[in-house]
Motif scaffolding. Structure first.
Motif, PDB file in Angstrom:
ATOM      1  N   VAL A 112       1.022  -1.176   0.082  1.00  0.00           N
ATOM      2  CA  VAL A 112       0.445   0.170  -0.032  1.00  0.00           C
ATOM      3  C   VAL A 112       1.114   1.079  -0.095  1.00  0.00           C
ATOM      4  CG1 VAL A 112      -1.608  -1.046   1.108  1.00  0.00           C
ATOM      5  CG2 VAL A 112      -0.503  -0.010   2.309  1.00  0.00           C
ATOM      6  N   GLU A 113       0.489   2.319  -0.390  1.00  0.00           N
ATOM      7  CA  GLU A 113       1.165   3.318  -0.639  1.00  0.00           C
ATOM      8  C   GLU A 113       1.522   3.794   0.391  1.00  0.00           C
ATOM      9  OE1 GLU A 113       2.936   5.987  -2.757  1.00  0.00           O
ATOM     10  OE2 GLU A 113       1.983   4.716  -3.817  1.00  0.00           O
ATOM     11  N   TYR A 114       1.173   4.153   0.914  1.00  0.00           N
ATOM     12  CA  TYR A 114       1.787   5.139   3.025  1.00  0.00           C
ATOM     13  C   TYR A 114       3.179   4.059   2.946  1.00  0.00           C
ATOM     14  CZ  TYR A 114      -1.111   2.407   5.932  1.00  0.00           C
ATOM     15  OH  TYR A 114      -2.117   1.154   6.341  1.00  0.00           O
ATOM     16  N   VAL A 115       3.324   2.963   2.956  1.00  0.00           N
ATOM     17  CA  VAL A 115       4.334   1.894   3.539  1.00  0.00           C
ATOM     18  C   VAL A 115       4.885   1.618   2.365  1.00  0.00           C
ATOM     19  CG1 VAL A 115       4.641  -0.738   4.149  1.00  0.00           C
ATOM     20  CG2 VAL A 115       2.281   0.528   4.604  1.00  0.00           C
ATOM     21  N   ARG A 116       4.767   1.972   1.185  1.00  0.00           N
ATOM     22  CA  ARG A 116       6.080   2.075   0.314  1.00  0.00           C
ATOM     23  C   ARG A 116       6.892   3.587   0.837  1.00  0.00           C
ATOM     24  NH1 ARG A 116       6.121  -0.450  -4.695  1.00  0.00           N
ATOM     25  NH2 ARG A 116       3.962  -1.136  -4.844  1.00  0.00           N
ATOM     26  N   GLU A 117       5.741   4.550   1.170  1.00  0.00           N
ATOM     27  CA  GLU A 117       6.786   5.535   1.151  1.00  0.00           C
ATOM     28  C   GLU A 117       7.838   5.839   2.254  1.00  0.00           C
ATOM     29  OE1 GLU A 117       5.519  10.432   1.950  1.00  0.00           O
ATOM     30  OE2 GLU A 117       4.184   8.710   1.412  1.00  0.00           O
ATOM     31  N   LEU A 118       7.307   4.844   3.766  1.00  0.00           N
ATOM     32  CA  LEU A 118       7.773   4.644   4.895  1.00  0.00           C
ATOM     33  C   LEU A 118       9.054   3.810   4.512  1.00  0.00           C
ATOM     34  CD1 LEU A 118       4.702   4.142   7.354  1.00  0.00           C
ATOM     35  CD2 LEU A 118       6.554   5.978   7.097  1.00  0.00           C
ATOM     36  N   VAL A 119       9.212   2.840   3.637  1.00  0.00           N
ATOM     37  CA  VAL A 119      10.365   1.579   3.218  1.00  0.00           C
ATOM     38  C   VAL A 119      10.965   2.272   2.483  1.00  0.00           C
ATOM     39  CG1 VAL A 119      10.596  -0.793   2.253  1.00  0.00           C
ATOM     40  CG2 VAL A 119       8.543  -0.319   3.930  1.00  0.00           C
ATOM     41  N   GLY A 120      10.754   3.060   1.155  1.00  0.00           N
ATOM     42  CA  GLY A 120      11.286   3.774   0.202  1.00  0.00           C
ATOM     43  C   GLY A 120      12.433   4.852   1.684  1.00  0.00           C
ATOM     44  N   ARG A 121      11.517   4.817   2.327  1.00  0.00           N
ATOM     45  CA  ARG A 121      13.025   5.957   3.095  1.00  0.00           C
ATOM     46  C   ARG A 121      14.527   5.400   3.782  1.00  0.00           C
ATOM     47  NH1 ARG A 121       8.982   9.303   6.689  1.00  0.00           N
ATOM     48  NH2 ARG A 121       7.926   9.615   5.334  1.00  0.00           N
ATOM     49  N   CYS A 122      14.053   3.582   3.253  1.00  0.00           N
ATOM     50  CA  CYS A 122      15.087   2.419   4.074  1.00  0.00           C
ATOM     51  C   CYS A 122      15.983   2.090   2.718  1.00  0.00           C
ATOM     52  CB  CYS A 122      14.846   1.430   5.087  1.00  0.00           C
ATOM     53  SG  CYS A 122      13.835   2.613   6.190  1.00  0.00           S
ATOM     54  N   GLU A 123      15.376   2.617   1.286  1.00  0.00           N
ATOM     55  CA  GLU A 123      16.009   1.236   0.630  1.00  0.00           C
ATOM     56  C   GLU A 123      18.042   1.508  -0.030  1.00  0.00           C
ATOM     57  OE1 GLU A 123      15.247   0.009  -2.159  1.00  0.00           O
ATOM     58  OE2 GLU A 123      12.421   0.233  -1.107  1.00  0.00           O
ATOM     59  N   ARG A 124      18.634   2.668   1.368  1.00  0.00           N
ATOM     60  CA  ARG A 124      19.782   2.317   1.025  1.00  0.00           C
ATOM     61  C   ARG A 124      20.017   1.128   1.688  1.00  0.00           C
ATOM     62  NH1 ARG A 124      17.605   6.340   4.248  1.00  0.00           N
ATOM     63  NH2 ARG A 124      19.208   6.757   6.600  1.00  0.00           N
ATOM     64  N   ALA A 125      19.431   1.139   2.989  1.00  0.00           N
ATOM     65  CA  ALA A 125      19.433   0.090   4.251  1.00  0.00           C
ATOM     66  C   ALA A 125      19.183  -1.453   3.476  1.00  0.00           C
ATOM     67  CB  ALA A 125      19.308   0.215   5.254  1.00  0.00           C
ATOM     68  N   GLN A 126      18.908  -1.758   2.556  1.00  0.00           N
ATOM     69  CA  GLN A 126      18.036  -3.118   1.739  1.00  0.00           C
ATOM     70  C   GLN A 126      19.286  -4.094   1.517  1.00  0.00           C
ATOM     71  OE1 GLN A 126      15.485  -2.880  -1.537  1.00  0.00           O
ATOM     72  NE2 GLN A 126      14.906  -4.880  -1.158  1.00  0.00           N
ATOM     73  N   THR A 127      18.835  -5.681   2.141  1.00  0.00           N
ATOM     74  CA  THR A 127      20.086  -6.344   2.736  1.00  0.00           C
ATOM     75  C   THR A 127      19.866  -7.254   1.984  1.00  0.00           C
ATOM     76  OG1 THR A 127      21.216  -7.757   4.164  1.00  0.00           O
ATOM     77  CG2 THR A 127      19.654  -6.696   4.985  1.00  0.00           C
ATOM     78  N   SER A 128      20.771  -8.683   1.824  1.00  0.00           N
ATOM     79  CA  SER A 128      20.042  -9.697   1.420  1.00  0.00           C
ATOM     80  C   SER A 128      20.242 -10.843   3.079  1.00  0.00           C
ATOM     81  CB  SER A 128      20.956 -10.501   0.213  1.00  0.00           C
ATOM     82  OG  SER A 128      22.053 -10.494  -0.004  1.00  0.00           O
ATOM     83  N   ALA A 129      20.398 -10.438   3.670  1.00  0.00           N
ATOM     84  CA  ALA A 129      22.082 -11.307   5.474  1.00  0.00           C
ATOM     85  C   ALA A 129      20.812 -12.285   6.178  1.00  0.00           C
ATOM     86  CB  ALA A 129      22.393 -10.204   5.715  1.00  0.00           C
ATOM     87  N   SER A 130      20.871 -13.919   5.811  1.00  0.00           N
ATOM     88  CA  SER A 130      19.806 -14.312   6.211  1.00  0.00           C
ATOM     89  C   SER A 130      20.114 -14.099   7.366  1.00  0.00           C
ATOM     90  CB  SER A 130      19.500 -15.255   5.209  1.00  0.00           C
ATOM     91  OG  SER A 130      20.867 -16.395   5.812  1.00  0.00           O
ATOM     92  N   LYS A 131      19.360 -14.520   8.773  1.00  0.00           N
ATOM     93  CA  LYS A 131      19.577 -14.937  10.173  1.00  0.00           C
ATOM     94  C   LYS A 131      20.071 -16.418  10.322  1.00  0.00           C
ATOM     95  CE  LYS A 131      16.091 -12.653  11.189  1.00  0.00           C
ATOM     96  NZ  LYS A 131      14.928 -12.049  10.581  1.00  0.00           N
ATOM     97  N   TYR A 132      19.896 -17.022   9.721  1.00  0.00           N
ATOM     98  CA  TYR A 132      21.323 -18.178   9.552  1.00  0.00           C
ATOM     99  C   TYR A 132      22.021 -17.788   8.871  1.00  0.00           C
ATOM    100  CZ  TYR A 132      22.487 -23.037   7.737  1.00  0.00           C
ATOM    101  OH  TYR A 132      22.423 -24.180   7.495  1.00  0.00           O
ATOM    102  N   ALA A 133      22.251 -17.501   8.107  1.00  0.00           N
ATOM    103  CA  ALA A 133      24.236 -17.211   6.969  1.00  0.00           C
ATOM    104  C   ALA A 133      24.277 -16.973   8.351  1.00  0.00           C
ATOM    105  CB  ALA A 133      23.700 -16.179   6.042  1.00  0.00           C
ATOM    106  N   MET A 134      23.953 -15.631   9.753  1.00  0.00           N
ATOM    107  CA  MET A 134      24.966 -14.938  10.559  1.00  0.00           C
ATOM    108  C   MET A 134      25.224 -16.203  11.597  1.00  0.00           C
ATOM    109  SD  MET A 134      21.734 -11.600  11.152  1.00  0.00           S
ATOM    110  CE  MET A 134      21.826  -9.883   9.908  1.00  0.00           C
ATOM    111  N   GLY A 135      24.300 -16.569  11.686  1.00  0.00           N
ATOM    112  CA  GLY A 135      24.302 -17.741  12.925  1.00  0.00           C
ATOM    113  C   GLY A 135      25.325 -18.878  12.531  1.00  0.00           C
ATOM    114  N   ARG A 136      26.210 -19.268  11.423  1.00  0.00           N
ATOM    115  CA  ARG A 136      26.831 -19.676  10.858  1.00  0.00           C
ATOM    116  C   ARG A 136      28.428 -19.003  10.990  1.00  0.00           C
ATOM    117  NH1 ARG A 136      25.278 -24.273   8.791  1.00  0.00           N
ATOM    118  NH2 ARG A 136      27.352 -25.217   9.211  1.00  0.00           N
TER     119      ARG A 136
END
Length: 230
Positions: free
Chosen positions: A199-223
């Motif tokens: 929904v648009e207002y969530v997209r706007e909120l998340v859009g401010r965090c785009e620079r911090a997008q990551t693919s790291a998983s908690k399982y990978a962290m745990g290894r």
């Protein structure tokens, strides 16, 4: 068996960004019924092949891959959930099945025949996969989660913090499990899970965090103890 197919996006936030976004969400959205004032605990035991195939497929960015885990929210609980997450392009398919404490404890010991007593097609699939590909318990991950919901399209927005792990014990029900931090404790993982569209207002909120997008998983962290990289 429960089946959920969603988009999933992850972001790694510093504390100040987490506090700002959390304050905004608290004024806009209802919390998950389990969240309370300080969130709730999640503990998962992850399984992987003898040669850690799922871990390396994650690092290599393989398009079609999976994670197998047992999950619970209280070590004193009488049950746990067997979950399989499969990444299929932009989507995450999660299937889960409630298991008795005894069956979950058997799986944590590597005794997968307990799945055959469930008389469930998903349990049978997991049994076949775990035995044929020689899955073994590999790491326990524990963290605290705060969750917010967007009723319009079943969107969930979660903050995960205080992420700890161990690779030395597979006793999921141990209340005194010895865990070590696997991420800078000043950082928070934001996850946004949604069906079809944001929904648009969530997209706007998340859009401010785009620079911090990551693919790291908690399982990978745990290894971390085995490989030292995520």
């Amino acid at each position: 068996m429960r089946r959920v197919l969603r988009h999933e996006r992850k972001y790694l936030l510093p504390q100040e960004e987490y506090r700002r976004l959390r304050g905004t969400l608290e004024s806009l959205l209802p919390k998950d019924s389990h969240t309370g004032d300080s969130g709730y605990s999640i503990r998962s035991l992850y399984f992987d092949t003898l040669w850690d195939g799922d871990y390396f497929e994650k690092l290599d960015g393989v398009e079609l891959r999976r994670k197998l885990r047992l999950r619970l929210y209280d070590p004193t609980a009488g049950h746990a959930f067997l979950e399989m997450k499969q990444k299929e392009g932009e989507y995450q398919l999660k299937r889960s099945l409630r298991l008795s404490r005894a069956a979950a404890a058997a799986l944590a010991r590597g005794e997968y025949a307990a799945l055959l007593d469930c008389h469930d097609s998903f349990a049978d699939e997991c049994y076949t996969l775990m035995t044929m590909r020689c899955y073994r318990p590999k790491a326990i991950i524990e963290y605290r989660r705060e969750a917010y919901v967007v009723p319009e399209n079943d969107t969930r927005i979660t903050f995960d913090r205080e992420i700890h792990a161990t690779e030395s014990c597979a006793d999921l029900f141990d209340p005194g499990l010895c865990l070590y931090p696997v991420m800078d404790q000043g950082q928070v993982v934001l996850e946004v899970k949604f069906n079809g569209f944001l929904v648009e207002y969530v997209r706007e909120l998340v859009g401010r965090c785009e620079r911090a997008q990551t693919s790291a998983s908690k399982y990978a962290m745990g290894r971390l103890a085995s490989y030292g990289v995520v």
